[in-house]
Design an enzyme around this catalytic site. Structure first.
Site, PDB file in Angstrom:
ATOM      1  N   THR A   3      60.985 -18.570  98.667  1.00  0.00           N
ATOM      2  CA  THR A   3      60.804 -20.008  98.875  1.00  0.00           C
ATOM      3  C   THR A   3      59.710 -20.475  97.909  1.00  0.00           C
ATOM      4  OG1 THR A   3      59.368 -19.519 100.776  1.00  0.00           O
ATOM      5  CG2 THR A   3      61.658 -20.092 101.239  1.00  0.00           C
ATOM      6  N   THR A  63      54.208 -10.283 109.772  1.00  0.00           N
ATOM      7  CA  THR A  63      54.070 -11.592 109.171  1.00  0.00           C
ATOM      8  C   THR A  63      55.168 -11.789 108.141  1.00  0.00           C
ATOM      9  OG1 THR A  63      51.700 -11.399 109.483  1.00  0.00           O
ATOM     10  CG2 THR A  63      52.425 -13.100 108.007  1.00  0.00           C
ATOM     11  N   GLU A  84      49.884 -18.329  97.848  1.00  0.00           N
ATOM     12  CA  GLU A  84      49.971 -19.652  97.220  1.00  0.00           C
ATOM     13  C   GLU A  84      48.634 -20.036  96.600  1.00  0.00           C
ATOM     14  OE1 GLU A  84      53.501 -21.479 100.052  1.00  0.00           O
ATOM     15  OE2 GLU A  84      51.400 -21.897 100.541  1.00  0.00           O
TER      16      GLU A  84
END
Length: 441
Positions: free
Chosen positions: A185, A223, A308
């Site tokens: 993603t 996770t 990120e």
């Protein structure tokens, strides 16, 4: 023994390797070096990844992995109260059919989370599409990742599953590499590992694994999304026990932003195509468990490296604790401190923030015993910041040199026992805010 599945960047890339790196040239050489350009894959499994119409940008958004043989299966799932539909459906599938799973179907671009009754129907339709391929009921685990609160374009996904089945492959380039890309993603590179492992008697088995994740990462089971497949034969109960142990020391030991997803799932499938059989809790089981743990840790670390906006990969090593649980609790708390993470981004040796975070971690400590060090990963001398509660006169120039490195180890010694734990995290940058401020657009 373990046969690695990736290679470092060099000027001697083959044409195939250059093609696999194509599309990631904008990344730093360091990040490119973590992209697998070859692999050693388990017998009896095939994989692929395609675009089926979920993502607006037309990037690959559907990954299918199938076994020729029925598999023992195990998984760990998010503890978030808003469990996504694929999590609920996969949990139910495992409870009913722990030794008859044939595959994993994953879509990216839409999380199918907080989608009510329709979300459950759609997750079951994904599973049913795989059932039709193998002519067996309850045959697949489902995983979804992407935007929360939107319904899946299920007809496109069902067609995509049928299309993907036609191009399944056990090769790296035509199979596994494509599946890893379909998981992405906000990831900047695909996270794929594979390898061959040996028991002490010389018998060998193979494992392959894919993970995704770059944000909304913090453990409380496992996770993000990921799975491992192996051609060893392992009973479902032992597979679950080994996975739980491995996850506590890998996917459950990473943090990027302290936020836990609604879709977190880590699963393992074992199809028994090799001559390795793990049927009791003996020495072979321990070897398998530990190899699975190391394999999962490498996948989990890739997620942190792709955090990120991250510019640093940081290992928090808490040692000298009275138990593994307390060492891990302390390491987890330090890894999620926004003040620690921003100091790391700013290359500021503000080690007092580490002590402050440790002090309210909930772990009982004696401040007069605690030592804190920066450990460079280039083999040069450790920089001592505090020794048994007493601050050192820190060489700021040396501290700045260490903090400029992409990889860093922060070592915290509680001097209160023999247990230790490692947690992997990253810094917090301006780019993290930018990425997540407009995630839906």
């Amino acid at each position: 023994m373990f046969q690695a599945s990736r290679i470092r960047l060099s000027t001697n890339f083959s044409a195939v390797q250059r093609r696999l790196i194509s599309g990631y040239e904008h990344l730093s050489p360091r990040k490119q070096s973590f992209i697998a350009t070859k692999g050693v894959y388990p017998d009896g499994f095939k994989a692929t990844g395609i675009f089926c119409g979920v993502k607006k940008n037309k990037n690959k958004d559907l990954a299918l992995v199938l076994s020729d043989l029925p598999c023992s299966a195990a998984a760990v799932f998010t503890t978030n109260a808003f469990k996504a539909a694929p999590v609920l459906v996969s949990k139910a599938t495992l409870e009913e059919n722990p030794s008859g799973i044939y595959g994993v179907i994953t879509n990216s671009g839409c999380a199918n989370a907080v989608t009510g009754a329709q979300g459950i129907i759609n997750a079951k339709r994904m599973r049913s599409a795989v059932d039709a391929l193998v002519n067996k009921p309850l045959s697949a685990l489902t995983m979804s990742t992407g935007v929360i609160g939107q319904q899946l374009p299920i007809e496109k996904i069902e067609k995509g599953i049928a299309d993907a089945a036609k191009v399944l492959s056990n090769t790296h380039e035509e199979g596994w590499a494509l599946a890893a890309e379909a998981f992405m993603t906000t990831d900047t590179f695909p996270k794929l590992r594979s390898g061959q492992f040996s028991l002490k008697d010389g018998k060998s088995f193979k494992m392959a694994g894919i993970a995704k994740g770059a944000g909304m990462i913090h453990p409380n089971m496992a996770t993000l999304l990921g799975f491992v497949v192996t051609d060893a034969h392992v009973t479902p109960a032992l597979l679950q026990k080994a996975l739980t142990y491995a996850v506590d020391r890998s996917f459950n030991a990473i943090s990027i932003d302290g936020d836990m997803s609604t879709n977190d799932t880590i699963s393992v499938l074992a199809n028994g195509a090799s001559d390795v059989k793990i049927e009791e809790e003996n020495e072979d089981y321990i070897v398998f468990r530990d190899q699975l743990t190391s394999f999962a840790a490498e996948l989990a670390q890739l997620v942190v490296r792709d955090g990120e906006g991250a510019t640093k990969f940081v290992t928090i090593h808490v040692k000298g604790a009275d138990s593994f649980e307390n060492a891990k609790k302390a390491a987890s708390h330090i890894s999620t401190s926004m003040l620690v993470k921003t100091a790391l981004f700013g290359q500021d040796a503000n080690w007092g923030r580490i002590c402050a975070s440790l002090g309210h971690s909930g772990v009982k400590i004696d401040p007069s015993k605690v030592s804190v060090n920066f450990v460079p990963t280039d083999g040069t001398e450790t920089l001592r910041l505090m020794v048994e509660g007493e601050p050192e006169v820190v060489n700021e120039a040396r501290a700045s040199e260490i903090l400029k490195m992409e990889d860093l180890i922060i070592e915290v010694d509680l001097n209160d026992g023999q247990s230790d734990a490692k947690f992997w995290t990253c810094d917090l940058s301006y780019e993290y805010v930018s990425i997540n401020a407009d995630y839906r657009s």
